[in-house]
Scaffold this active site. Sequence first.
Site, PDB file in Angstrom:
ATOM      1  N   ARG A   1       0.556  -1.234  -0.158  1.00 24.15           N
ATOM      2  CA  ARG A   1      -0.145   0.008   0.062  1.00 24.15           C
ATOM      3  C   ARG A   1       0.629   1.388  -0.347  1.00 24.15           C
ATOM      4  O   ARG A   1       0.227   2.262  -0.022  1.00 24.15           O
ATOM      5  CB  ARG A   1      -0.781  -0.111   1.145  1.00 24.15           C
ATOM      6  CG  ARG A   1      -1.895  -1.362   1.222  1.00 24.15           C
ATOM      7  CD  ARG A   1      -2.417  -1.442   2.572  1.00 24.15           C
ATOM      8  NE  ARG A   1      -1.291  -2.050   3.350  1.00 24.15           N
ATOM      9  CZ  ARG A   1      -1.316  -2.193   4.723  1.00 24.15           C
ATOM     10  NH1 ARG A   1      -2.465  -1.912   5.224  1.00 24.15           N
ATOM     11  NH2 ARG A   1      -0.391  -2.369   5.280  1.00 24.15           N
TER      12      ARG A   1
ATOM     13  N   TYR B   1      -5.253 -16.444  13.639  1.00 28.64           N
ATOM     14  CA  TYR B   1      -6.845 -15.874  12.835  1.00 28.64           C
ATOM     15  C   TYR B   1      -7.918 -16.747  12.908  1.00 28.64           C
ATOM     16  O   TYR B   1      -9.104 -16.277  13.042  1.00 28.64           O
ATOM     17  CB  TYR B   1      -6.193 -15.733  11.535  1.00 28.64           C
ATOM     18  CG  TYR B   1      -5.291 -14.501  11.459  1.00 28.64           C
ATOM     19  CD1 TYR B   1      -5.786 -12.948  11.563  1.00 28.64           C
ATOM     20  CD2 TYR B   1      -3.908 -14.594  11.081  1.00 28.64           C
ATOM     21  CE1 TYR B   1      -4.736 -11.805  11.495  1.00 28.64           C
ATOM     22  CE2 TYR B   1      -3.185 -13.395  11.392  1.00 28.64           C
ATOM     23  CZ  TYR B   1      -3.436 -12.423  11.321  1.00 28.64           C
ATOM     24  OH  TYR B   1      -2.710 -11.217  11.692  1.00 28.64           O
TER      25      TYR B   1
HETATM   26  C1  CP3 Z   1      -0.216 -11.671   9.366  1.00 21.86           C
HETATM   27  C2  CP3 Z   1      -0.206 -11.765   7.745  1.00 21.86           C
HETATM   28  C3  CP3 Z   1      -1.293 -11.668   6.950  1.00 21.86           C
HETATM   29  N1  CP3 Z   1      -0.785 -11.501   5.544  1.00 21.86           N
HETATM   30  C4  CP3 Z   1       0.572 -11.949   5.574  1.00 21.86           C
HETATM   31  C5  CP3 Z   1       0.946 -11.905   7.050  1.00 21.86           C
HETATM   32  C6  CP3 Z   1       2.315 -12.316   7.348  1.00 21.86           C
HETATM   33  C7  CP3 Z   1       3.118 -11.332   7.268  1.00 21.86           C
HETATM   34  C8  CP3 Z   1       3.085 -10.247   8.414  1.00 21.86           C
HETATM   35  O1  CP3 Z   1       3.062 -10.326   9.575  1.00 21.86           O
HETATM   36  O2  CP3 Z   1       3.015  -9.041   7.957  1.00 21.86           O
HETATM   37  C9  CP3 Z   1       1.481 -12.097   4.339  1.00 21.86           C
HETATM   38  C10 CP3 Z   1       0.970 -11.280   3.291  1.00 21.86           C
HETATM   39  N2  CP3 Z   1       0.183 -10.431   2.809  1.00 21.86           N
HETATM   40  C11 CP3 Z   1       0.105  -9.805   1.973  1.00 21.86           C
HETATM   41  C12 CP3 Z   1       1.562 -10.370   1.158  1.00 21.86           C
HETATM   42  C13 CP3 Z   1       2.095 -10.129  -0.146  1.00 21.86           C
HETATM   43  C14 CP3 Z   1       3.593 -10.234  -0.823  1.00 21.86           C
HETATM   44  C15 CP3 Z   1       4.183  -9.063  -0.081  1.00 21.86           C
HETATM   45  O3  CP3 Z   1       4.584  -7.825  -0.577  1.00 21.86           O
HETATM   46  O4  CP3 Z   1       5.065  -9.343   0.916  1.00 21.86           O
HETATM   47  C16 CP3 Z   1       2.254 -11.162   2.109  1.00 21.86           C
HETATM   48  C17 CP3 Z   1       3.547 -11.940   2.203  1.00 21.86           C
HETATM   49  C18 CP3 Z   1      -0.438  -8.968   0.891  1.00 21.86           C
HETATM   50  C19 CP3 Z   1      -1.564  -8.229   1.517  1.00 21.86           C
HETATM   51  N3  CP3 Z   1      -2.305  -8.555   2.826  1.00 21.86           N
HETATM   52  C20 CP3 Z   1      -3.102  -7.623   3.049  1.00 21.86           C
HETATM   53  C21 CP3 Z   1      -2.767  -6.322   2.452  1.00 21.86           C
HETATM   54  C22 CP3 Z   1      -3.371  -4.906   2.735  1.00 21.86           C
HETATM   55  C23 CP3 Z   1      -4.690  -4.998   2.311  1.00 21.86           C
HETATM   56  C24 CP3 Z   1      -5.154  -4.539   0.665  1.00 21.86           C
HETATM   57  O5  CP3 Z   1      -4.359  -4.630   0.007  1.00 21.86           O
HETATM   58  O6  CP3 Z   1      -6.364  -4.341   0.664  1.00 21.86           O
HETATM   59  C25 CP3 Z   1      -1.693  -6.652   1.473  1.00 21.86           C
HETATM   60  C26 CP3 Z   1      -1.119  -5.841   0.422  1.00 21.86           C
HETATM   61  C27 CP3 Z   1      -4.333  -7.761   3.906  1.00 21.86           C
HETATM   62  C28 CP3 Z   1      -3.868  -8.453   5.399  1.00 21.86           C
HETATM   63  N4  CP3 Z   1      -3.420  -9.609   5.318  1.00 21.86           N
HETATM   64  C29 CP3 Z   1      -2.855 -10.003   6.769  1.00 21.86           C
HETATM   65  C30 CP3 Z   1      -3.290  -8.728   7.530  1.00 21.86           C
HETATM   66  C31 CP3 Z   1      -3.054  -8.986   8.836  1.00 21.86           C
HETATM   67  C32 CP3 Z   1      -3.818  -7.910   6.580  1.00 21.86           C
HETATM   68  C33 CP3 Z   1      -4.541  -6.636   6.960  1.00 21.86           C
HETATM   69  C34 CP3 Z   1      -3.449  -5.604   7.631  1.00 21.86           C
HETATM   70  C35 CP3 Z   1      -2.444  -5.166   6.744  1.00 21.86           C
HETATM   71  O7  CP3 Z   1      -2.753  -4.520   5.904  1.00 21.86           O
HETATM   72  O8  CP3 Z   1      -1.270  -5.336   7.213  1.00 21.86           O
HETATM   73  C36 CP3 Z   1      -2.790 -11.416   7.383  1.00 21.86           C
END
Ligand code: CP3
Length: 341
Positions: free
Chosen positions: A29, A151
């Site tokens: 983002r 989760y």
């Molecule tokens: C715990 C976890 C999640 N997802 C992930 C983790 C482990 C890494 C960490 O601890 O940060 C891993 C993840 N999520 C995403 C990636 C993509 C690849 C990268 O660029 O690293 C990866 C490797 C895309 C994403 N996953 C998410 C987004 C943002 C929301 C969106 O794009 O609409 C992205 C780019 C959504 C997401 N997904 C998750 C959460 C808690 C959230 C919302 C909060 C946040 O945005 O940080 C669960």
Amino acid sequence: MIKNDLFLRALKGEVVERPPVWMMRQAGRYLPEFIAIREKYDFFTRCRTPELASEITVQPIRRYGMDAAILFSDILVIPQAMNIEVEMKPGIGPWLPNPVRSQKDVDNVIVPDIDETLGYVMEAIKATKELLNDEIPLIGFAGSPWTILCYCVQGQGSKNFDKAKEFCFTQPVAAHTLLQKITDTTIAYLKEKVKAGVNAVQIFDSWGGMLSPTDYQEFSWQYINQIIEALKDDAPVIAFGKGCWFALEDMANSNASALGVDWTVAPQVARKLTGNKITLQGNFDPVRLLSPTKVIKSMVKEMIDGFGKDKYIVNLGHGILPHIPLDNAKAFIDAVKEYNQ
Ligand SMILES: Cc1c2[nH]c(c1CCC(=O)O)Cc1[nH]c(c(CCC(=O)O)c1C)Cc1[nH]c(c(CCC(=O)O)c1C)Cc1[nH]c(c(C)c1CCC(=O)O)C2
């Protein structure tokens, strides 16, 4: 076969000209081109559409030239495939309307056929490999079984995942059954990802640091280690445990190719705990990317000097934040490329 193989050589522990660099959550983002796609498609549509997932994956590479790409997807596609409803609520994050709270709930969780439920991820990998054109390696990933359980049981993000821990401590049999189902699914999933073309896999144990050292062994590490053992002959495995410095000594004795660490451990201490026998990855405080670019550059140099240039992959200690200025992310990557002792 891959033109820039710095990242793969660092995973093997080979001597390199400079350490490779990528950033956790680099496809995200803080990038205007990512936000433009997000405005048109909801989260899981982006994950499920190979053209979108592959485009988002290469966006940060085009802009900054990292040494590895990480597939745009999410760790929560696994519980979804296991018959647990997962929504991504804008502004809130993951939302599971029917969290797992009992043995009966665990019995309803399935170990799915990967092709049937997650075939779209394999298609996204193939599309991304075409865009990358063998310039740099592609990383595939999964959450650790414990982090996925967090989760599934809590039902949403949390400061302490108290309900997840309560479930493990009061219903350990149900918890271990769930953890094993997640482990079995994750192993099959990651093996398919390697077959589809990823060059390495990372396991994100984002919430391992919520557990005491003893509970960490019981509820997290033993399952991560099963995944490492199952994958070690398929591809290099990176185990990232946020807040898990207390377990580094044990982790270093595993067959992981690298260990990810966060900023709460000094580079020299992480090296000492791991006996300099394994590649380390990390550990820049993501909030430090808000410092002036000059400060970022000198801190990156200091960090590399601390870890040493070999057996080391430069990264953040957790995912990049949404409000990081583009020039600051660039300063971080450039500082590594400009590194010379
Ligand atoms: C715990 C976890 C999640 N997802 C992930 C983790 C482990 C890494 C960490 O601890 O940060 C891993 C993840 N999520 C995403 C990636 C993509 C690849 C990268 O660029 O690293 C990866 C490797 C895309 C994403 N996953 C998410 C987004 C943002 C929301 C969106 O794009 O609409 C992205 C780019 C959504 C997401 N997904 C998750 C959460 C808690 C959230 C919302 C909060 C946040 O945005 O940080 C669960």
